[in-house]
Write an enzyme that holds these catalytic residues in place. Structure first.
Site, PDB file in Angstrom:
ATOM      1  N   THR A 105       5.217   4.094   2.440  1.00 57.20           N
ATOM      2  CA  THR A 105       4.651   2.906   1.812  1.00 57.20           C
ATOM      3  C   THR A 105       4.666   1.742   2.796  1.00 57.20           C
ATOM      4  O   THR A 105       5.422   1.746   3.762  1.00 57.20           O
ATOM      5  CB  THR A 105       5.479   2.510   0.569  1.00 57.20           C
ATOM      6  OG1 THR A 105       6.865   2.454   0.953  1.00 57.20           O
ATOM      7  CG2 THR A 105       5.302   3.485  -0.559  1.00 57.20           C
ATOM      8  N   THR A 129       0.506   8.968   2.204  1.00 62.44           N
ATOM      9  CA  THR A 129       1.037  10.318   1.985  1.00 62.44           C
ATOM     10  C   THR A 129       2.534  10.395   2.285  1.00 62.44           C
ATOM     11  O   THR A 129       3.295  11.011   1.549  1.00 62.44           O
ATOM     12  CB  THR A 129       0.295  11.325   2.894  1.00 62.44           C
ATOM     13  OG1 THR A 129      -1.101  11.118   2.743  1.00 62.44           O
ATOM     14  CG2 THR A 129       0.636  12.748   2.500  1.00 62.44           C
ATOM     15  N   ASP A 154      -8.382   7.031  14.847  1.00 66.68           N
ATOM     16  CA  ASP A 154      -8.637   6.890  13.408  1.00 66.68           C
ATOM     17  C   ASP A 154      -9.205   5.497  13.133  1.00 66.68           C
ATOM     18  O   ASP A 154      -8.682   4.744  12.307  1.00 66.68           O
ATOM     19  CB  ASP A 154      -7.359   7.126  12.600  1.00 66.68           C
ATOM     20  CG  ASP A 154      -7.653   7.461  11.135  1.00 66.68           C
ATOM     21  OD1 ASP A 154      -8.837   7.740  10.816  1.00 66.68           O
ATOM     22  OD2 ASP A 154      -6.711   7.448  10.326  1.00 66.68           O
ATOM     23  N   ALA A 190       0.849  -1.205   0.000  1.00 69.53           N
ATOM     24  CA  ALA A 190       0.000   0.000   0.000  1.00 69.53           C
ATOM     25  C   ALA A 190       0.878   1.246   0.000  1.00 69.53           C
ATOM     26  O   ALA A 190       2.026   1.211   0.438  1.00 69.53           O
ATOM     27  CB  ALA A 190      -0.913  -0.009   1.227  1.00 69.53           C
ATOM     28  N   ARG A 191       0.293   2.359  -0.482  1.00 70.69           N
ATOM     29  CA  ARG A 191       0.999   3.645  -0.498  1.00 70.69           C
ATOM     30  C   ARG A 191       0.198   4.688   0.275  1.00 70.69           C
ATOM     31  O   ARG A 191      -1.023   4.683   0.210  1.00 70.69           O
ATOM     32  CB  ARG A 191       1.206   4.143  -1.935  1.00 70.69           C
ATOM     33  CG  ARG A 191       2.083   3.238  -2.767  1.00 70.69           C
ATOM     34  CD  ARG A 191       2.324   3.788  -4.162  1.00 70.69           C
ATOM     35  NE  ARG A 191       3.059   2.831  -4.969  1.00 70.69           N
ATOM     36  CZ  ARG A 191       4.383   2.694  -4.948  1.00 70.69           C
ATOM     37  NH1 ARG A 191       5.104   3.483  -4.163  1.00 70.69           N
ATOM     38  NH2 ARG A 191       4.990   1.801  -5.702  1.00 70.69           N
TER      39      ARG A 191
END
Length: 363
Positions: free
Chosen positions: A78, A75, A210, A72-73
């Site tokens: 990674t 901001t 979050d 996944a990438r």
């Protein structure tokens, strides 16, 4: 005027003294002393700037880590597959940015976030929390394995190493089941995993801040594990000391942050697990924010949803934080739900499907 000679016997006249030679000797002596002092000061400064040679309890041995393909990438970095000391792992790389491309303040902020995440995560031990293996800050020993061999990483990269969960993100799993929907028993089990993980965090005085299905992972047995502690922090005794507006729009509670905001976000996740759908798909972020606060907007609960589960959702996302249950109470409520008779969401394309969604979605 006479000076005693070096042998101590007799005297020499002052006009016979080589003043130039003496001056040069004095200059050499002062230069040596100044250089020694300068070197000593530089060594002290370098020692202060260097990370302590004592390895932190959470610090990994970078030479045992092989970083592989990207999962996944984000901001600032990674997530990769990897192997650490023979074990399958996920590696979260945080990139400070090349020198000169990021301000000192930004780098300091990123370092603080990294340290915060490690400080929170490395002490946690629970079956519904992704297992933290270790981390390293700014090591040049990191290697990325490619088809053409290994390449080194810049020394300004930091990484967090955690257990690898092959089931991927809970959100992806729900999207895959969007048409079929999940059996009610599976819905309640996934919800219980998440509730137990959050209950444990809250017992440790940690607010995740979050909570969303993207930050929940599934292991090979489809057990939910809470991940991503980038914005988690130890709960302040005074709720006003917690920063508000931290998290993801659509999941965020409309008030300053304490653990009851995690409860609100759990309510949204519970709806999402049951419906295998995304809340507020037709609204922009700004519309969601405004409607949640001003119009008490919540996702619409389908009519086919058993009242036992609908009740948990409603209590968790109550507009009044004081009326929301603690997460251990949520666990008790979910454990009491009878799943033997079914009650799962009925796919829309089935003839007996309930009219679960209309174009308007309100409270």
């Amino acid at each position: 005027m006479k000076e005693k000679n070096e042998s101590g016997g007799g005297y020499v006249r002052a006009d016979q003294i080589d003043l130039k030679s003496l001056d040069e000797q004095l200059q050499r002596h002062l230069s040596r002393a100044w250089t020694m002092e300068k070197n000593k000061k530089r060594e002290e400064e370098e020692a202060e700037a260097r990370p302590t040679t004592t390895r932190q309890e959470w610090e990994i041995d970078p030479t045992k880590l092989i970083i592989k393909s990207v999962i996944a990438r984000g901001t600032f970095g990674t997530v990769h597959r990897g192997v650490y000391d023979g074990q399958d792992v996920a590696v979260k790389l945080l990139d400070w940015g090349e020198e000169g491309h990021r301000s000192e303040a930004e780098i300091a902020s990123l370092r603080a976030a990294f340290t915060q995440e490690v400080a929170v995560w490395h002490k946690l031990e629970h079956p519904n929390v992704t297992k933290f293996i270790g981390a390293t800050m700014g090591s040049s020993d990191l290697q990325i394995q490619t088809d053409n061999g290994q390449i080194g990483m810049p020394s300004n990269i930091c990484c967090v190493v955690v257990e690898y969960c092959p089931g991927g993100a809970l959100k992806s799993y729900l999207i895959k089941n969007r048409r079929r929907k999940l059996a009610f028993k599976v819905v309640v089990q996934l919800a219980l995993d998440l509730a137990r993980g959050l209950s444990y965090l809250h017992s440790q005085k940690i607010v995740h801040r979050d909570v969303k299905t993207e930050n929940m992972l599934l292991d090979k047995t489809r057990t939910v594990k809470i991940a991503d502690f980038g914005v988690a922090r130890v709960e302040a005794s005074n709720p006003n000391d917690m920063t508000g507006e931290t998290g993801t729009l659509g999941y965020m509670a409309p008030e300053p942050y304490n653990r009851k905001c995690d409860v609100y976000s759990f309510g949204i996740c519970l709806w999402e697990i049951y419906c295998c759908d995304m809340p507020y798909p037709d609204l922009s972020f700004s519309e969601v924010t405004s409607a949640v606060v001003r119009q008490n907007l919540r996702p619409e609960i389908p009519r086919c949803c058993p009242s036992s589960l609908a009740n948990v959702m409603k209590r968790c996302w109550d507009a009044n934080p004081d009326k929301r249950p603690e997460m251990d109470e949520v666990v008790t409520m979910l454990e009491a739900i009878d799943t033997s008779k079914g009650g799962g969401m009925i796919p829309i394309d089935q003839p007996q499907g309930c009219l679960c969604f209309r174009s308007y979605r309100g409270p």
